[in-house]
Scaffold this active site. Structure first.
Site, short mmCIF file in Angstrom:
data_model
loop_
_atom_site.label_atom_id
_atom_site.label_comp_id
_atom_site.label_asym_id
_atom_site.label_seq_id
_atom_site.Cartn_x
_atom_site.Cartn_y
_atom_site.Cartn_z
N GLY A 74 0.80 -1.22 0.00
CA GLY A 74 0.00 0.00 0.00
C GLY A 74 0.83 1.26 0.00
O GLY A 74 0.37 2.32 -0.44
N ARG A 75 2.06 1.17 0.50
CA ARG A 75 2.94 2.35 0.54
C ARG A 75 4.37 1.97 0.19
O ARG A 75 5.32 2.56 0.70
CB ARG A 75 2.87 3.01 1.91
N LYS B 16 9.91 2.01 0.93
CA LYS B 16 8.80 2.03 1.89
C LYS B 16 8.48 3.48 2.20
O LYS B 16 9.37 4.25 2.57
CB LYS B 16 9.21 1.28 3.17
N ASP C 254 -2.60 6.77 3.11
CA ASP C 254 -2.04 7.79 2.23
C ASP C 254 -0.77 7.32 1.52
O ASP C 254 -0.24 8.03 0.67
CB ASP C 254 -1.77 9.09 2.99
N GLY C 255 -0.27 6.14 1.89
CA GLY C 255 0.91 5.60 1.22
C GLY C 255 2.22 6.21 1.68
O GLY C 255 3.27 5.90 1.11
N ARG D 72 14.99 -0.24 1.29
CA ARG D 72 15.19 -1.52 1.96
C ARG D 72 15.74 -2.54 0.98
O ARG D 72 15.40 -2.55 -0.20
CB ARG D 72 13.85 -2.00 2.53
N ASP E 167 1.39 -11.99 6.39
CA ASP E 167 2.05 -11.16 5.38
C ASP E 167 3.39 -10.62 5.87
O ASP E 167 4.12 -10.01 5.08
CB ASP E 167 1.13 -10.01 4.95
N ASN E 168 3.72 -10.87 7.13
CA ASN E 168 5.02 -10.47 7.67
C ASN E 168 5.90 -11.68 7.97
O ASN E 168 6.85 -11.57 8.75
CB ASN E 168 4.85 -9.62 8.92
N ASP F 6 9.52 -6.10 8.50
CA ASP F 6 8.53 -5.19 9.08
C ASP F 6 8.78 -4.93 10.56
O ASP F 6 8.41 -5.71 11.43
CB ASP F 6 7.10 -5.69 8.88
#
Length: 481
Positions: free
Chosen positions: A89-90, A110, A122-123, A173, A249-250, A259
């Protein structure tokens, strides 16, 4: 550096899971921190990365010819509830490059702006959380724990609205890949078995090529991921690391930590330690991390069942048998690691197990700082008992334990090689991030220097080895989104 090239292998091989996208323009990019050592290992010129063109690359506003930045799709169980469509998403995958050791590495952003996966977000990202991830990920690397790495943090000059208006930033990253259990869940929920098969083949080629020629390469992949995660979680436990958001998802397929939003290091030993402000039920508490990892791996197995066998019952049996090895791998890694922390590597495990059980109870009952204890215990192995004895209220109980431990002949020098002096202690992290938000990077740089040389005690850094003062109070972390 004009000859820098980034491959788009993920986007090319798995277009159903990649959305081509561009980073939002950073109005006034300013480099806050650059990892020269990592840049060198990637074959990148650190001086060029500091230049205006280099900084634009680090925020994704200038990409090499032929690069295909994408937002990656994935699903995930978040605190036990399934979300079929999450994704970057961001964040953006700029592409892949081959490092100096011949390994393919993702270069990833990121906080680079809103993507089609952003939902209501808002990303964007703020300076504090991005510096936190840089600091903690590099500390984890220095501790020898598999992790994504941080190449740079760049302030964007864009305001980010959270509870207040904060300065925006992008983290650059680096990872072995960004494949997650959630990646497989996304592929599986489409109902396209061929997509799951291609994703598994991609994962095998990148992370576990040794299983490619096996009779059942997909089962081999699952077994390899179970083993890698068992080793990883054991290493977390050995240093008191609490991830805080162990959603599927992590959990990476590579076995790297990813994360660092609400993570923290445990101070006083307590298996129920929780830091995350949103983990009100303690699902991801320190002591729950091994069982949560096993739960996540069971969700991974579910996505692979059609590849294990056409007969669903046989596929489930194969998955259960393979998952059963996770506990054995984890216990083996944890036991070996604890023996090393106690300086008893050469001692038979059965002699150490009851000693360890008794010790952990003493640590919890006496509210002992986990990191300080093991470092002080190394002094006791050399005959100086007072620093470690001074930590305890129940001296009679600890002295009896100490006598039993010393009778086994612990190696103090070996203990110092695995028990850190410096970790990213929570009060010091907050102090450094508060200063950085005000424009003063010196506390951050000093703390970074301490935690990236965690095993060697150095003059002038005494306060970086000490627990938080009582006035610091109970610590709570936030994900920063």
């Amino acid at each position: 550096m004009t000859n820098l090239s980034l491959d788009g292998r993920f986007a090319r091989e798995l277009p159903e899971m990649a959305v081509r996208w561009k980073a939002e323009e950073a109005p006034d990019p300013r480099l806050l921190v650059l990892n020269d050592e990592l840049a060198s290992g990637l074959g990148l010129d650190a001086d060029w990365l500091r230049s205006p063109d280099g900084v634009r690359l680090l925020v994704g506003n200038s990409v090499p010819d032929g690069a295909t930045p994408v937002a990656q799709a994935y699903a995930g169980h978040q605190f036990g509830g399934f979300a079929p469509r999450l994704g970057d998403g961001r964040a953006l995958l700029l592409g892949e490059l081959v490092d100096g050791d011949g390994r393919m590495r993702d270069v990833h952003l990121k906080g680079s702006g809103h993507t089609p996966f952003a939902r209501a977000g808002d990303g964007l990202a703020a300076v504090g959380p991005m510096l936190r991830e840089y600091l903690v990920s590099e500390a984890m690397h220095a501790l020898g724990i598999p992790t994504t790495r941080s190449l740079a943090v760049v302030a964007t000059g864009r305001p980010v609205r959270r509870e207040s208006v904060l300065d925006g930033a992008v983290l650059t990253r680096v990872a072995s890949s960004h494949l997650r259990v959630g990646s497989f869940q996304y592929a599986a929920v489409t109902g396209d078995t061929d997509l799951v098969r291609r994703l598994a083949g991609h994962a095998i080629a990148r992370h576990h090529p040794e299983v490619a020629g096996a009779a059942d390469p997909y089962l081999g992949l699952f077994e390899a991921v179970c083993s890698a995660q068992a080793q990883l979680i054991a290493r977390w436990m050995l240093v008191g690391f609490v991830h805080g958001v162990m959603n599927t998802d992590n959990m990476t397929i590579s076995g790297e930590t990813i994360d660092y939003g609400p993570c923290a290091f445990m101070d006083v030993y307590d298996p129920e330690t929780v830091f995350s402000s949103i983990d009100s039920w303690g699902r991801y508490a320190y002591g729950n991390q091994p069982s949560i990892a096993a739960w996540n791996l069971a969700r991974f197995a579910e996505t692979l069942l059609p590849l294990f066998d056409d007969d669903i019952d046989r596929a489930i049996t194969l998955a259960q048998n393979a998952l059963g090895a996770f506990g054995r791998h984890y216990e083996g890694a944890l036991t070996a690691g604890m023996q090393a922390k106690l300086g008893l590597t050469g001692v038979d495990g059965p002699a150490v197990a009851p000693l360890l059980d008794e010790l952990l109870k003493l640590l919890q009952d006496n509210h002992i700082d986990f990191t300080s204890f093991f470092r002080a215990l190394g002094l006791a192995a050399r005959g100086d008992n007072e620093p470690v004895r001074g930590l305890f209220v129940d001296l009679a109980g600890f002295d009896a334990w100490l006598d039993s431990w010393r009778a086994l002949g612990p190696d103090g020098a070996a203990m110092d090689r695995v028990n850190p002096v410096y970790i990213p202690r929570n009060h010091l992290v907050e102090e450094a991030l508060t200063a950085a938000a005000a424009g003063d990077m010196e506390p951050f740089e000093t703390l970074l220097d301490a935690v990236t040389g965690p095993f060697d005690e150095r003059p002038g850094l005494q306060r970086y080895a000490e627990p938080a003062p009582e006035a610091f109070g109970r610590y709570r972390t936030f994900c920063g989104t």
